[in-house]
Design an enzyme around this catalytic site. Structure first.
Site, PDB file in Angstrom:
ATOM      1  N   CYS A 195       0.832  -1.209   0.000  1.00  0.00           N
ATOM      2  CA  CYS A 195       0.000   0.000   0.000  1.00  0.00           C
ATOM      3  C   CYS A 195       0.862   1.253   0.000  1.00  0.00           C
ATOM      4  CB  CYS A 195      -0.927   0.001   1.221  1.00  0.00           C
ATOM      5  SG  CYS A 195      -1.960   1.474   1.351  1.00  0.00           S
ATOM      6  N   CYS A 251      -0.453   4.096   2.179  1.00  0.00           N
ATOM      7  CA  CYS A 251      -0.167   3.907   3.604  1.00  0.00           C
ATOM      8  C   CYS A 251       1.289   4.224   3.948  1.00  0.00           C
ATOM      9  CB  CYS A 251      -0.453   2.463   4.016  1.00  0.00           C
ATOM     10  SG  CYS A 251      -2.060   1.815   3.515  1.00  0.00           S
ATOM     11  N   ASP A 252       2.216   3.839   3.086  1.00  0.00           N
ATOM     12  CA  ASP A 252       3.626   3.787   3.481  1.00  0.00           C
ATOM     13  C   ASP A 252       4.580   4.671   2.695  1.00  0.00           C
ATOM     14  OD1 ASP A 252       2.921   1.860   5.369  1.00  0.00           O
ATOM     15  OD2 ASP A 252       3.198   0.219   3.946  1.00  0.00           O
TER      16      ASP A 252
END
Length: 317
Positions: A137, A140-141
């Site tokens: 993701c 997300c990261d």
């Protein structure tokens, strides 16, 4: 005369952000929903480290800790939990039937929040390094890879979206694709090809991830599918973007699904079966965020409550 079985007003399948949020809302509005944990209690977030984009945690929070807090909150409002994996459901008519091994439960409404699992490469240490340089993701990261070099595996829409998003932070993004053409839609292909930070390695496979739990990802070894030659490519992160598999096999032939197996929802979280609702990644192939899953879990609980208000007195199974 056998005892009349208990009919739960709401049963929730899954204990990720969608399921636990549904439990919190359902427990606060009515008495004692039943939540069945499933095969991965806490969902995908239990395999992540720091989550920086969930509202309310200015310093971030570990995925397992966030899920523990959500479960404790659901328990505080009266949610009952069952440890186990659902092996069968029957949704032809209410009350719906849910089996956990040989034990059978009945409910008037069912919230399906069984999630989806990322498709991985099948490499020996990919789960060991998950959250330590291996990610599925970018949203997300990506923040953690500012001015670093990363590799994206895949050639579809998701891979191109991930690669382009990563260029906002990373110094260099290398897309490794097993074919010599992309499967992504033309606008996404063009967007990625025009980006000066993105380079492509065609007809190539990632056959090993270099690194360990202490140091994280240090690089990957890629193999040319045509020549068989291998090469080590230094990088700080590996983003696997080859798709997800929704956990919907239980509902085949009972709930409508799209071509990829995701549950189809109409208004809000309604499925094609009245009284059955779907929330989170099990019906969301696009966003797959903890906060969107939680939001749809809230919606499912509210819609289940409204549905229950329309029902006559509960019937015997």
């Amino acid at each position: 005369m056998p005892a009349k079985p208990e009919i739960h007003e709401t049963i929730i399948l899954g204990s990720g952000p969608a399921g636990l949020t549904a439990a919190i809302y359902a427990a606060r509005s009515r008495c004692c929903p039943l939540l069945i944990h499933g095969g991965q209690p806490g969902g995908q977030l239990t395999t992540t480290t720091v989550i920086d984009n969930f509202p309310g945690f200015s310093q971030g929070i570990d995925g397992p800790q966030l899920m523990k807090e959500m479960e404790e909150q659901a328990r505080r409002f009266g949610t009952r939990f069952v440890e186990g994996i659902v092996t069968r459901v029957e949704l032809k008519k209410a009350p719906f039937k849910v089996w956990v091994d040989k034990e059978k439960f009945f409910c008037q409404t069912l919230i399906v929040a069984t999630g989806a699992v990322p498709k991985m490469l099948g490499l020996a240490n990919e789960w060991e390094l998950y959250g330590r340089g291996v990610s599925v993701c970018a949203t997300c990261d990506a923040f953690f890879y500012r001015d670093k070099e990363v590799v994206v595996v895949g050639g579809g829409d998701t891979a191109m979206e991930e690669a382009v998003f990563l260029t906002r932070f990373a110094r260099q993004v290398t897309v490794v694709h097993r074919r010599d053409t992309l499967r992504a839609t033309l606008p996404l292909q063009e967007l990625a090809r025009r980006n000066p930070k993105i380079t492509f390695r065609w007809n190539a496979l990632v056959e090993a991830i270099l690194g360990d739990r202490e140091q994280g990802v240090q690089g990957v070894r890629i193999r040319d599918r045509e020549s068989g030659a291998t090469e080590e490519l230094a990088c700080d992160g590996l983003f696997i973007a080859i798709g997800h598999t929704p956990n919907t096999s239980l509902f085949a032939g009972q709930l409508d699904m799209d071509s990829e197996g995701y549950l189809v929802t109409g208004k809000g979280t309604e499925t094609n079966v009245p009284g059955v609702f779907a929330a989170g990644d099990v019906q969301d192939p696009d966003f797959r965020q903890a906060i969107t899953a939680a939001g749809s879990g809230c919606m499912a609980a509210l819609q289940a409550e409204r549905y229950l208000e329309t029902l006559p007195q509960e019937e015997s199974p």
